[in-house]
Design a protein around this motif. Structure first.
Motif, mmCIF file in Angstrom:
data_model
loop_
_atom_site.group_PDB
_atom_site.id
_atom_site.type_symbol
_atom_site.label_atom_id
_atom_site.label_comp_id
_atom_site.label_asym_id
_atom_site.label_seq_id
_atom_site.Cartn_x
_atom_site.Cartn_y
_atom_site.Cartn_z
ATOM 1 N N PHE A 27 0.829 -1.206 0.000
ATOM 2 C CA PHE A 27 0.000 0.000 0.000
ATOM 3 C C PHE A 27 0.866 1.260 0.000
ATOM 4 O O PHE A 27 0.575 2.217 -0.717
ATOM 5 C CB PHE A 27 -0.926 0.004 1.216
ATOM 6 C CG PHE A 27 -1.929 -1.098 1.224
ATOM 7 C CD1 PHE A 27 -3.091 -1.017 0.462
ATOM 8 C CD2 PHE A 27 -1.729 -2.235 1.977
ATOM 9 C CE1 PHE A 27 -4.025 -2.033 0.456
ATOM 10 C CE2 PHE A 27 -2.657 -3.256 1.992
ATOM 11 C CZ PHE A 27 -3.802 -3.169 1.227
ATOM 12 N N GLN A 28 1.934 1.253 0.811
ATOM 13 C CA GLN A 28 2.828 2.408 0.845
ATOM 14 C C GLN A 28 3.501 2.608 -0.503
ATOM 15 O O GLN A 28 3.606 3.742 -0.993
ATOM 16 C CB GLN A 28 3.889 2.220 1.930
ATOM 17 C CG GLN A 28 4.860 3.404 2.043
ATOM 18 C CD GLN A 28 6.016 3.130 2.982
ATOM 19 O OE1 GLN A 28 6.161 2.022 3.515
ATOM 20 N NE2 GLN A 28 6.859 4.129 3.195
ATOM 21 N N ALA A 29 3.928 1.509 -1.118
ATOM 22 C CA ALA A 29 4.592 1.614 -2.418
ATOM 23 C C ALA A 29 3.653 2.203 -3.467
ATOM 24 O O ALA A 29 4.032 3.105 -4.230
ATOM 25 C CB ALA A 29 5.088 0.238 -2.851
ATOM 26 N N LEU A 30 2.420 1.717 -3.508
ATOM 27 C CA LEU A 30 1.459 2.222 -4.491
ATOM 28 C C LEU A 30 1.077 3.667 -4.201
ATOM 29 O O LEU A 30 0.842 4.457 -5.127
ATOM 30 C CB LEU A 30 0.216 1.335 -4.504
ATOM 31 C CG LEU A 30 0.438 -0.084 -5.044
ATOM 32 C CD1 LEU A 30 -0.794 -0.943 -4.811
ATOM 33 C CD2 LEU A 30 0.788 -0.055 -6.524
ATOM 34 N N ASP A 31 1.035 4.034 -2.930
ATOM 35 C CA ASP A 31 0.733 5.416 -2.574
ATOM 36 C C ASP A 31 1.849 6.347 -3.047
ATOM 37 O O ASP A 31 1.591 7.427 -3.587
ATOM 38 C CB ASP A 31 0.546 5.531 -1.055
ATOM 39 C CG ASP A 31 0.026 6.892 -0.638
ATOM 40 O OD1 ASP A 31 -0.932 7.384 -1.258
ATOM 41 O OD2 ASP A 31 0.592 7.484 0.301
ATOM 42 N N LEU A 32 3.100 5.916 -2.873
ATOM 43 C CA LEU A 32 4.234 6.721 -3.326
ATOM 44 C C LEU A 32 4.255 6.850 -4.850
ATOM 45 O O LEU A 32 4.595 7.899 -5.389
ATOM 46 C CB LEU A 32 5.543 6.099 -2.837
ATOM 47 C CG LEU A 32 5.814 6.180 -1.328
ATOM 48 C CD1 LEU A 32 6.990 5.297 -0.936
ATOM 49 C CD2 LEU A 32 6.082 7.629 -0.912
ATOM 50 N N LEU A 33 3.884 5.782 -5.525
ATOM 51 C CA LEU A 33 3.891 5.809 -6.988
ATOM 52 C C LEU A 33 2.684 6.541 -7.567
ATOM 53 O O LEU A 33 2.731 7.036 -8.687
ATOM 54 C CB LEU A 33 3.917 4.381 -7.535
ATOM 55 C CG LEU A 33 5.219 3.599 -7.333
ATOM 56 C CD1 LEU A 33 5.028 2.156 -7.755
ATOM 57 C CD2 LEU A 33 6.358 4.241 -8.123
ATOM 58 N N SER A 34 1.596 6.595 -6.799
ATOM 59 C CA SER A 34 0.345 7.128 -7.323
ATOM 60 C C SER A 34 0.491 8.553 -7.829
ATOM 61 O O SER A 34 0.023 8.895 -8.920
ATOM 62 C CB SER A 34 -0.738 7.054 -6.249
ATOM 63 O OG SER A 34 -1.975 7.476 -6.755
ATOM 64 N N GLY A 35 1.121 9.396 -7.043
ATOM 65 C CA GLY A 35 1.266 10.787 -7.441
ATOM 66 C C GLY A 35 2.163 10.973 -8.643
ATOM 67 O O GLY A 35 2.070 11.973 -9.350
ATOM 68 N N TYR A 49 -4.875 -5.254 -7.984
ATOM 69 C CA TYR A 49 -6.116 -4.522 -8.230
ATOM 70 C C TYR A 49 -6.730 -4.011 -6.931
ATOM 71 O O TYR A 49 -7.120 -2.836 -6.824
ATOM 72 C CB TYR A 49 -7.083 -5.434 -8.991
ATOM 73 C CG TYR A 49 -8.541 -5.161 -8.765
ATOM 74 C CD1 TYR A 49 -9.114 -3.951 -9.139
ATOM 75 C CD2 TYR A 49 -9.357 -6.126 -8.190
ATOM 76 C CE1 TYR A 49 -10.464 -3.706 -8.927
ATOM 77 C CE2 TYR A 49 -10.709 -5.889 -7.979
ATOM 78 C CZ TYR A 49 -11.250 -4.686 -8.341
ATOM 79 O OH TYR A 49 -12.586 -4.446 -8.127
ATOM 80 N N MET A 50 -6.825 -4.861 -5.930
ATOM 81 C CA MET A 50 -7.468 -4.447 -4.682
ATOM 82 C C MET A 50 -6.608 -3.457 -3.906
ATOM 83 O O MET A 50 -7.126 -2.477 -3.350
ATOM 84 C CB MET A 50 -7.802 -5.673 -3.831
ATOM 85 C CG MET A 50 -8.867 -6.562 -4.444
ATOM 86 S SD MET A 50 -9.511 -7.854 -3.349
ATOM 87 C CE MET A 50 -8.042 -8.826 -3.033
ATOM 88 N N ALA A 51 -5.299 -3.671 -3.880
ATOM 89 C CA ALA A 51 -4.429 -2.739 -3.162
ATOM 90 C C ALA A 51 -4.405 -1.378 -3.848
ATOM 91 O O ALA A 51 -4.492 -0.325 -3.192
ATOM 92 C CB ALA A 51 -3.015 -3.311 -3.058
ATOM 93 N N ALA A 52 -4.291 -1.375 -5.177
ATOM 94 C CA ALA A 52 -4.289 -0.105 -5.912
ATOM 95 C C ALA A 52 -5.623 0.616 -5.764
ATOM 96 O O ALA A 52 -5.675 1.854 -5.653
ATOM 97 C CB ALA A 52 -3.971 -0.352 -7.382
ATOM 98 N N SER A 53 -6.723 -0.145 -5.756
ATOM 99 C CA SER A 53 -8.037 0.473 -5.575
ATOM 100 C C SER A 53 -8.173 1.089 -4.194
ATOM 101 O O SER A 53 -8.745 2.174 -4.038
ATOM 102 C CB SER A 53 -9.138 -0.569 -5.796
ATOM 103 O OG SER A 53 -9.138 -1.039 -7.120
ATOM 104 N N PHE A 98 -9.122 4.996 -3.504
ATOM 105 C CA PHE A 98 -10.190 5.499 -2.632
ATOM 106 C C PHE A 98 -9.619 6.433 -1.565
ATOM 107 O O PHE A 98 -10.192 7.496 -1.277
ATOM 108 C CB PHE A 98 -10.941 4.344 -1.982
ATOM 109 C CG PHE A 98 -11.961 3.695 -2.873
ATOM 110 C CD1 PHE A 98 -13.155 4.334 -3.176
ATOM 111 C CD2 PHE A 98 -11.726 2.449 -3.428
ATOM 112 C CE1 PHE A 98 -14.097 3.740 -4.009
ATOM 113 C CE2 PHE A 98 -12.658 1.847 -4.261
ATOM 114 C CZ PHE A 98 -13.847 2.499 -4.556
ATOM 115 N N GLN A 99 -8.502 6.068 -0.971
ATOM 116 C CA GLN A 99 -7.891 6.910 0.059
ATOM 117 C C GLN A 99 -7.533 8.280 -0.498
ATOM 118 O O GLN A 99 -7.701 9.294 0.175
ATOM 119 C CB GLN A 99 -6.623 6.232 0.593
ATOM 120 C CG GLN A 99 -6.886 5.058 1.512
ATOM 121 C CD GLN A 99 -5.627 4.293 1.866
ATOM 122 O OE1 GLN A 99 -5.712 3.163 2.318
ATOM 123 N NE2 GLN A 99 -4.473 4.881 1.659
#
Length: 449
Positions: free
Chosen positions: A76-84, A409-413, A417-418
């Motif tokens: 989750f942290q990795a995807l959050d960092l990559l999201s932006g 898919y579920m972690a990225a979703s 949402f967050q």
């Protein structure tokens, strides 16, 4: 090929024009990047080749699903960092198409990097990735579809891809309630993990029943009934006669067994049926929970009008649906490639305002909209925890590639949402009679208690 990790990191930082937030570990064992951060692991050179032949999200997804790329540490942290960096950057045009030939790969890489000195980096990346044609897409990927979207036949095939994965797999991920939509978490629920998930899902089902004001003997139509959880809850606790429809043969078989085991076959019917083929209205109430995302924007008014025609005057509709943030230029909207190829073929998200407008255009009076965005982020985290805890069984029930699709898919979703990239809303509407007497309460008190 010495120190592949440093070369990959250099390439990534030039492409993104900023520091790369993850540590990188390459197939040669080298590492580079910030210490203490989640680690992006390229287990094989093929991961880089996938990205060069198909730049963007689809290349990343293929590498992940095939196991050529992984995350070590907090996903989750990795995807959050990559999201932006990857998914929330300003759009610069349509998603890039497939690369055809090495020369085009060099030109494409140089264009994406947008720097006069990056041609050297592009050639370096090609050398680092190794020779060969584009790697074949993982077998879990849906190939490009042809013809008109959202015909009954094509919708059935799309639903089968997503839901006929195996009921054992869904039991492991969703838990005993077998509810595949956003739960409603109370303040007393545990803060992390799947603890309390079943209670939160039952709370959501009960909230829907209260909003619909279900009474003994009424007829309920559940559109996209899944494994039968909503119709079971409504029949058991509210005494309704319920009909559930789904396009998934596996879901229908599972739901019928649950209903038989509960002794409710006289109250509940499950059909493998398209919503456009339902002819036995009117119903007193209709629930549509997590189904409308499959309808498609061009068909949405037809969907709304169909449901309007199936509910009696004074009857209510509860439409529970994921929505996306609106764009300044809606013509520029394009479907998420990973979701379209691996998860929800032909699925589309619309802003909640568009959903409300279409329901009202069909004749409904919208009376309440409740946003549950944070609840879905939490629900998805619980599902990921279930999947990770039962990983060997999940792989045995489907395949490692399919299990990897669902974990990403579920972690990225959850991260989406967050970060308010997407939301989920319950829209309560009524078919108000001509005399204007909707029968609705003056306030929400009726379903909040």
């Amino acid at each position: 090929m010495a120190d592949a990790a440093s070369r990959i990191l250099e390439l990534a930082e030039h492409a993104l024009s900023t520091a790369f937030p993850l540590r990188v570990r390459a197939w040669d064992g080298t590492e580079a990047g910030p210490s203490g951060a989640p680690v992006l692991v390229l287990t094989r050179r093929k991961a880089l080749r996938r990205l060069l032949w198909r730049p963007g999200e689809l290349g990343l997804a293929r590498a992940w699903v095939a196991g050529d790329l992984d995350i070590e540490g907090d996903l989750f942290q990795a995807l959050d960092l990559l999201s932006g960096l990857l998914w929330e950057r300003p759009e610069t045009g349509p998603a890039p198409g497939p690369v055809r030939g090495t020369a085009e790969a060099v030109r494409r890489a140089a264009t994406v990097l947008r720097d006069p000195g990056t041609y050297r980096l592009a050639r370096s990346a090609l050398a680092l990735s190794g020779p060969g044609l584009p790697p074949a897409a993982p077998p879990e990927e849906v190939r490009r579809r042809t013809g008109i979207a959202h015909t009954k036949r094509r919708d059935k095939a799309a639903i089968s891809h997503h839901y006929d994965v195996g009921n054992d797999f869904y039991e492991l991920v969703l838990g005993p309630t077998m509810v595949y939509s956003c739960a409603v978490w109370g303040p007393e629920a545990a803060e992390a993990g799947p603890a309390g998930l079943d209670d939160a899902q039952r709370a959501k089902l009960d909230l829907v029943c209260r909003k619909l004001d279900l009474r003994p003997g009424q007829r309920l139509l559940d559109v996209g009934c899944g494994w039968g959880s909503m119709v079971l809850h409504a029949a058991e606790h509210y005494g309704v006669r319920a009909t559930g429809i789904t396009l998934s043969v596996e879901q229908a078989a599972y739901a019928r067994k649950r209903i038989a085991d509960a002794g409710l076959t006289a109250q509940i019917e499950i059909r493998v049926q398209d919503y456009r083929d339902v002819r036995d209205g009117p119903y007193d109430a209709i629930s549509s929970i997590g189904m409308a995302e499959h309808v498609g924007s061009e068909r949405y008014l037809e969907y709304a009008r169909t449901l309007y025609g199936l509910v009696r005057p004074g009857g209510r509709l509860l439409n529970h649906q994921i929505g996306r943030r609106p764009l300044r230029d809606e013509e520029g909207y394009h479907v998420d490639e990973f979701i379209d190829r691996y998860v929800f073929p032909d699925g589309e998200l619309s802003p909640v305002g568009t959903t409300v407008a279409r329901l009202e255009e069909a004749g409904f009076e919208v009376r309440d909209v409740e946003a549950l965005r944070e609840h879905y982020a939490r629900t998805l985290r619980a599902w990921v925890a279930n999947l990770e805890a039962g990983w060997p069984a999940a792989v045995a029930a489907t395949s490692e590639g399919r299990a990897r699709v669902w974990r990403l898919y579920m972690a990225a979703s959850a991260v989406s949402f967050q970060r308010n990239r997407i939301g989920v809303n319950q829209v309560l509407a009524v078919r108000t009679p001509e005399d204007g007497d909707s029968g609705m309460p003056a306030t929400r008190t009726a379903w909040l208690s």
